[in-house]
Design a protein around this motif. Sequence first.
Motif, PDB file in Angstrom:
ATOM      1  N   GLU A   1       7.552   2.160   4.251  1.00 21.17           N
ATOM      2  CA  GLU A   1       6.452   1.212   4.147  1.00 21.17           C
ATOM      3  C   GLU A   1       5.177   1.835   4.686  1.00 21.17           C
ATOM      4  OE1 GLU A   1       7.349  -2.639   5.760  1.00 21.17           O
ATOM      5  OE2 GLU A   1       5.314  -3.393   5.447  1.00 21.17           O
ATOM      6  N   LEU A   2       4.096   1.629   3.949  1.00 23.64           N
ATOM      7  CA  LEU A   2       2.777   2.074   4.416  1.00 23.64           C
ATOM      8  C   LEU A   2       1.902   0.838   4.522  1.00 23.64           C
ATOM      9  CD1 LEU A   2       0.381   4.114   4.872  1.00 23.64           C
ATOM     10  CD2 LEU A   2       0.073   4.051   2.397  1.00 23.64           C
ATOM     11  N   CYS A   3       1.283   0.678   5.681  1.00 23.70           N
ATOM     12  CA  CYS A   3       0.363  -0.451   5.827  1.00 23.70           C
ATOM     13  C   CYS A   3      -1.072   0.069   5.755  1.00 23.70           C
ATOM     14  CB  CYS A   3       0.627  -1.141   7.157  1.00 23.70           C
ATOM     15  SG  CYS A   3      -0.543  -2.475   7.443  1.00 23.70           S
TER      16      CYS A   3
ATOM     17  N   ALA B   1      -3.695   4.237  -6.362  1.00 26.11           N
ATOM     18  CA  ALA B   1      -3.252   5.640  -6.319  1.00 26.11           C
ATOM     19  C   ALA B   1      -2.108   5.801  -5.321  1.00 26.11           C
ATOM     20  CB  ALA B   1      -4.429   6.543  -5.932  1.00 26.11           C
ATOM     21  N   LEU B   2      -2.185   5.100  -4.199  1.00 30.09           N
ATOM     22  CA  LEU B   2      -1.117   5.188  -3.199  1.00 30.09           C
ATOM     23  C   LEU B   2       0.181   4.634  -3.761  1.00 30.09           C
ATOM     24  CD1 LEU B   2      -3.017   4.136   0.045  1.00 30.09           C
ATOM     25  CD2 LEU B   2      -1.806   6.290  -0.307  1.00 30.09           C
ATOM     26  N   ARG B   3       0.052   3.525  -4.479  1.00 25.22           N
ATOM     27  CA  ARG B   3       1.280   2.923  -5.045  1.00 25.22           C
ATOM     28  C   ARG B   3       1.904   3.860  -6.068  1.00 25.22           C
ATOM     29  NH1 ARG B   3      -1.583  -2.503  -4.310  1.00 25.22           N
ATOM     30  NH2 ARG B   3      -0.529  -3.225  -2.424  1.00 25.22           N
ATOM     31  N   ASN B   4       1.050   4.567  -6.817  1.00 25.04           N
ATOM     32  CA  ASN B   4       1.591   5.525  -7.794  1.00 25.04           C
ATOM     33  C   ASN B   4       2.246   6.699  -7.090  1.00 25.04           C
ATOM     34  OD1 ASN B   4       0.729   4.045  -9.926  1.00 25.04           O
ATOM     35  ND2 ASN B   4      -1.214   5.161 -10.164  1.00 25.04           N
ATOM     36  N   GLU B   5       1.573   7.174  -6.066  1.00 18.97           N
ATOM     37  CA  GLU B   5       2.020   8.395  -5.399  1.00 18.97           C
ATOM     38  C   GLU B   5       3.280   8.154  -4.569  1.00 18.97           C
ATOM     39  OE1 GLU B   5       2.164  12.128  -5.082  1.00 18.97           O
ATOM     40  OE2 GLU B   5       0.680  11.126  -6.334  1.00 18.97           O
ATOM     41  N   LEU B   6       3.283   7.024  -3.867  1.00 18.19           N
ATOM     42  CA  LEU B   6       4.402   6.720  -2.964  1.00 18.19           C
ATOM     43  C   LEU B   6       5.372   5.809  -3.700  1.00 18.19           C
ATOM     44  CD1 LEU B   6       2.062   6.098   0.014  1.00 18.19           C
ATOM     45  CD2 LEU B   6       3.930   7.705   0.142  1.00 18.19           C
ATOM     46  N   ASN B   7       6.044   6.389  -4.665  1.00 21.20           N
ATOM     47  CA  ASN B   7       6.878   5.610  -5.577  1.00 21.20           C
ATOM     48  C   ASN B   7       7.730   4.514  -4.965  1.00 21.20           C
ATOM     49  OD1 ASN B   7       6.394   6.213  -8.130  1.00 21.20           O
ATOM     50  ND2 ASN B   7       7.580   8.128  -8.119  1.00 21.20           N
ATOM     51  N   HIS B   8       8.569   4.914  -4.014  1.00 21.69           N
ATOM     52  CA  HIS B   8       9.524   3.935  -3.489  1.00 21.69           C
ATOM     53  C   HIS B   8       9.045   3.311  -2.189  1.00 21.69           C
ATOM     54  CE1 HIS B   8      12.189   5.187  -6.603  1.00 21.69           C
ATOM     55  NE2 HIS B   8      12.009   6.446  -6.239  1.00 21.69           N
ATOM     56  N   VAL B   9       7.780   3.492  -1.915  1.00 17.54           N
ATOM     57  CA  VAL B   9       7.262   2.987  -0.649  1.00 17.54           C
ATOM     58  C   VAL B   9       6.549   1.664  -0.882  1.00 17.54           C
ATOM     59  CG1 VAL B   9       5.653   3.465   1.228  1.00 17.54           C
ATOM     60  CG2 VAL B   9       7.035   5.307   0.272  1.00 17.54           C
ATOM     61  N   LYS B  10       6.814   0.753   0.021  1.00 22.25           N
ATOM     62  CA  LYS B  10       6.140  -0.539  -0.075  1.00 22.25           C
ATOM     63  C   LYS B  10       4.754  -0.371   0.533  1.00 22.25           C
ATOM     64  CE  LYS B  10       6.861  -5.108   1.858  1.00 22.25           C
ATOM     65  NZ  LYS B  10       7.615  -5.735   2.930  1.00 22.25           N
TER      66      LYS B  10
ATOM     67  N   THR C   1      -6.874  10.002  -6.064  1.00 23.37           N
ATOM     68  CA  THR C   1      -5.495  10.454  -6.276  1.00 23.37           C
ATOM     69  C   THR C   1      -5.167  11.545  -5.267  1.00 23.37           C
ATOM     70  OG1 THR C   1      -5.676   9.939  -8.601  1.00 23.37           O
ATOM     71  CG2 THR C   1      -3.896  11.442  -7.986  1.00 23.37           C
ATOM     72  N   GLN C   2      -6.108  12.466  -5.089  1.00 26.67           N
ATOM     73  CA  GLN C   2      -5.903  13.537  -4.114  1.00 26.67           C
ATOM     74  C   GLN C   2      -5.717  12.944  -2.708  1.00 26.67           C
ATOM     75  OE1 GLN C   2      -5.250  16.610  -4.725  1.00 26.67           O
ATOM     76  NE2 GLN C   2      -5.049  17.046  -2.530  1.00 26.67           N
ATOM     77  N   GLY C   3      -6.537  11.950  -2.382  1.00 24.94           N
ATOM     78  CA  GLY C   3      -6.412  11.277  -1.081  1.00 24.94           C
ATOM     79  C   GLY C   3      -5.022  10.666  -0.917  1.00 24.94           C
ATOM     80  N   ALA C   4      -4.552  10.036  -1.985  1.00 27.97           N
ATOM     81  CA  ALA C   4      -3.222   9.406  -1.924  1.00 27.97           C
ATOM     82  C   ALA C   4      -2.133  10.462  -1.733  1.00 27.97           C
ATOM     83  CB  ALA C   4      -2.970   8.606  -3.199  1.00 27.97           C
TER      84      ALA C   4
END
Length: 540
Positions: free
Chosen positions: A344-346, A364-373, A516-519
């Motif tokens: 999980e990332l808050c 971008a974070l949701r795309n990058e961190l596939n299985h992360v909430k 995207t790079q940031g993510a």
Amino acid sequence: MRRLRAAAGPARENRGAGSQRCPGRRTQRRGRAVGDGLLAQLRPPRLASALNTSSSAAGSLAAMEPGPPGGSRPAEPGRRLSGAPLATSASSRSAARAEPGRLSLAVAAVLPAGGSGERMGVPTPKQFCPILDRPLISYTLQALERVCWIKDIVVVVTRENMEAMRSIIRKYQHKHISLVEAGVTRHRSIFNGLNALAQDQPDCKLCKPEVVIIHDAVRPFVEEDVLLKVVIAAKAHGAAGAIRPLVSTVISPSADGCLDHSLERARYRASEMPQAFLFDVIYKAYQQCSDYDLEFGTECLHLALKYCDTKAKLVEGSPDLWKVTYKRDLYTAESIIKERISQELCVVMDTKEEKEPISYLLEALRNELNHVKVTCGALGYAGRDTQHILEQCYSFACVNFMTSDFHKTKKLLSMLEESDLSILYPVVVVSVHFFDFKLVPLSQRMENLMWIREFAKEVKKRNILLCGLLISYSQGSVCPGAYADLFQGVPHVAHLLTWRSASPKQDEQKLQETLTQGAIIIAALIRERSLGFVGQLLVA
Ligand SMILES: Nc1ccn([C@@H]2O[C@H](COP(=O)(O)OP(=O)(O)OP(=O)(O)O)[C@@H](O)[C@H]2O)c(=O)n1
Ligand SMILES: O=C(CO)[C@H](O)[C@H](O)COP(=O)(O)O
């Protein structure tokens, strides 16, 4: 095949005169003590988890043992909150038993932790080897102590590691633990643990349980549901143990080193831990078993069968039940832990900051961190959500829009410090700063940012890994001139300029790429939890 274990302390005197060695495997070993130096020698490259809690199991145990509704509370989360009582003995056990609504089945656990980890090939006994700066045994204790229906945990350690074990219990605030001195072999250590539980006297802190779980201290990923399954099966059958399919075929060599015969793999299973027993069954088995069994035996289920005619029920376990044995297993364990604590990332931001680039960043974070909430929230209210996040989440991105001060990040850091979240796992905080490098040459703002090193050094002491991320954002195409005053008089940051585009459309595309790079950077920081990035300012 025979083998011999050695451990330090007086228990060594127990070794029978007829002790033999296991050819080609182990020799008589000296017990090993934990020391700062030794821990430091081993310290593996930092890789990474939380032992996820399965709370459904407690309910099933209550169902097995009929009692009042709510007779079993769900397992505690994999950590303790600030101010949780530090219990290094089993003093809370009786209270738990007496409480109405508690389980009527008394369950305790014995954790053999008195080995020297010869196969690991490092000076520190493997149960004390650090994973993400925390000794392996602490993860196993955490996995057991959060199961509310286990009343006592007896940890068996060598005399020379007793003090080290006490300080681990203090530092990580473990509860319901009693320490007992180890024997020279695993079976002898387990017997010592059972002896401590058998002394059911009024002034003794420990009570004899109905069912006892035996679990190796070096199997950290034990889940509540498998513990529950073996306990239920032990209650019904007298003994039970977790099994796994064999990975390789077992063969028997003859004396000349040639194949004698091989076993049909599908018919056999690997015996793992945890195992559980009616206490009277396993205690009687240990009391009756021979010195040979105590010296060379490896299977508790076998003792129950041989001495009490009790056929153990076998329960399918998960692959994570494997025993940390070789050095590479530490790296595997670290990866599993990292993966678990990175679920999980808050993203912390002001509610008024629902600006376009921030929503792009979230996407971008949701795309990058596939299985992360990926959750987002604002600081400030001590609502249930904030409380939940500060108990369960180990990764934060704190978004600062067009500002180089750390006001918000500092607030988050002090909330994290107060929450004690980082006692068990390193917490990653990324202070994200959106800047328009095109409009304003960075200077004083940059000097502000440089303070991140000082903050990072400070919070590192609390196991919080802080670093900064600058995201170049040209607002020209979105909201011209809105933040023109932000970077007045900024001297030396021209090299950070990442892009300046000719048209708004191009700007937008560039912005997407930057975000995207940031993510990607945030994802890497969370996954790796590397000390190498602490206090660093990264640029997307
Ligand atoms: N005299 C002993 C020997 C082993 N153990 C414990 O039994 C568990 C499983 O044993 P094993 O994996 O064989 O541990 P070690 O004996 O430490 O390892 P090795 O065989 O490589 O020396 C470990 O938690 C270990 O600490 C114990 O309590 N007392
Ligand atoms: O394998 C086991 C189950 O039967 C035990 O978990 C135990 O780990 C065996 O220890 P050792 O490696 O000393 O044989």
